[in-house]
Design an enzyme around this catalytic site. Structure first.
Site, mmCIF file in Angstrom:
data_model
loop_
_atom_site.group_PDB
_atom_site.id
_atom_site.type_symbol
_atom_site.label_atom_id
_atom_site.label_comp_id
_atom_site.label_asym_id
_atom_site.label_seq_id
_atom_site.Cartn_x
_atom_site.Cartn_y
_atom_site.Cartn_z
ATOM 1 N N ARG A 74 0.805 -1.226 0.000
ATOM 2 C CA ARG A 74 0.000 0.000 0.000
ATOM 3 C C ARG A 74 0.840 1.280 0.000
ATOM 4 N NH1 ARG A 74 -2.341 -3.570 -1.478
ATOM 5 N NH2 ARG A 74 -4.310 -4.442 -0.753
ATOM 6 N N SER A 104 -11.345 -0.126 2.357
ATOM 7 C CA SER A 104 -10.660 -0.694 3.527
ATOM 8 C C SER A 104 -10.061 0.425 4.369
ATOM 9 C CB SER A 104 -9.556 -1.652 3.085
ATOM 10 O OG SER A 104 -10.110 -2.766 2.420
ATOM 11 N N GLU A 139 -5.220 2.698 6.306
ATOM 12 C CA GLU A 139 -5.051 2.554 4.862
ATOM 13 C C GLU A 139 -5.725 3.723 4.149
ATOM 14 O OE1 GLU A 139 -6.333 -0.474 1.269
ATOM 15 O OE2 GLU A 139 -5.665 -1.328 3.168
#
Length: 305
Positions: free
Chosen positions: A175, A225, A295
């Site tokens: 990420r 998310s 995130e």
């Protein structure tokens, strides 16, 4: 910040796109909340973007937003220059073994173009509700595949011009990507392969869409998310075990359907969403000793009370 207004032409004579002061950002975000941009620029093309970056004062903050599907804009708004790429950056072209797509092209659209051309390997993108620029900048992934697995190169605009960088130069990790300072992703090439069975590609995409529909609150005001999966763990399982499923704070709620998703149930402030996320982090840490990392990208400043 002032009310939204289009700047007079002489305020930015070299800029051909649209520039606004005090532009609302909430309508762009999936949460539908948050404050305005001090300056919001939507450049006409890559050359226009380069000119904009070259003219930007050295001390002015730069923020780039894409589909804004994984984003909280804080209620006080975003200082400095906010760049949002539009239609000129949304092109998709299919090659023999890959797809070249503009940063504003939606991930799902890229997967559909690839499938229609008989290419496999990009089906996972239909499960990511974002754009190609964000996929590169965040190394977005889903269903066991990440952007790092398919990225060939990315083109980035800076004050010096547009530069093509190989995937290795971005040091893609979970990420995250390491973009040059002040750089904006404008285009990328994603590798694919000739499908042995086009029906299998279509079936894979259908399965991904069905899984999202069944397990995620895709029709709610959400941001995807919320927390990264810790090594060897699932964030949603830790959140559930800490008793946070359905937890509420004002109009913000942890989804009952998938507890790694936050929801704006209506009229919620960004501060409520962020505070609820921090409450979830605190409860998970107390229950399991695991410190969850956000995130969802959070930008801007708190509202003055």
């Amino acid at each position: 910040m002032s009310a939204a207004q289009t700047l007079p032409p002489d305020a930015a004579p070299a800029f051909r796109g649209r520039m606004q002061h005090g532009a609302p950002l909430a309508p762009f975000t999936w949460f539908r909340t948050g404050g305005p941009a001090e300056r919001l620029a939507r450049p006409a093309d890559a050359g226009d973007l380069v000119a904009l970056l070259a003219a930007r004062p050295a001390n002015e903050p730069l923020t780039v937003i894409g589909a804004a599907s994984n984003l909280i804009v804080r209620d006080g708004g975003v200082p400095g220059l906010v760049v949002r790429l539009g239609g000129a950056f949304g092109g998709v072209s299919v090659e023999e073994d890959g797809v070249v797509a503009g940063a504003a092209a939606l991930d799902a659209a890229v997967s559909e173009h690839a499938a229609a051309a008989g290419l496999a390997g990009l089906e996972f993108l239909c499960g990511i509700p974002g754009s190609v620029g964000g996929a590169v900048a965040m190394n977005a992934g889903a269903y066991g595949v990440e952007t790092a697995d398919v990225l060939d190169w990315a083109e980035v605009a800076t004050a010096r011009g547009v530069e093509r960088l190989p995937a290795a130069a971005l040091r893609l990790a979970y990420r995250r990507a390491e973009l040059p300072e002040g750089a904006v992703v404008v285009r990328a090439r994603l590798k694919a392969r000739r499908a042995a069975d086009r029906a299998a590609v279509a079936a894979r995409m259908a399965a991904i869409r069905a899984a999202r529909e069944e397990t995620q609150p895709v029709r709610a005001r959400t941001g995807g998310s919320t927390f990264k999966n810790p090594p060897g763990r699932k964030a949603w399982e830790l959140i559930d075990a800490a008793g946070c499923r359905g937890l509420r704070l004002g109009a913000a709620q942890v989804s009952e359907k998938h507890c790694n998703f936050l929801l704006n149930t209506g009229g919620g402030a960004a501060a409520e969403l962020e505070a609820l996320g921090e409450e979830v982090r605190a409860r998970v840490l107390a229950h399991s000793g695991v410190s969850l990392e956000w995130e969802i990208k959070r930008i801007g400043v708190e509202a003055v009370r």
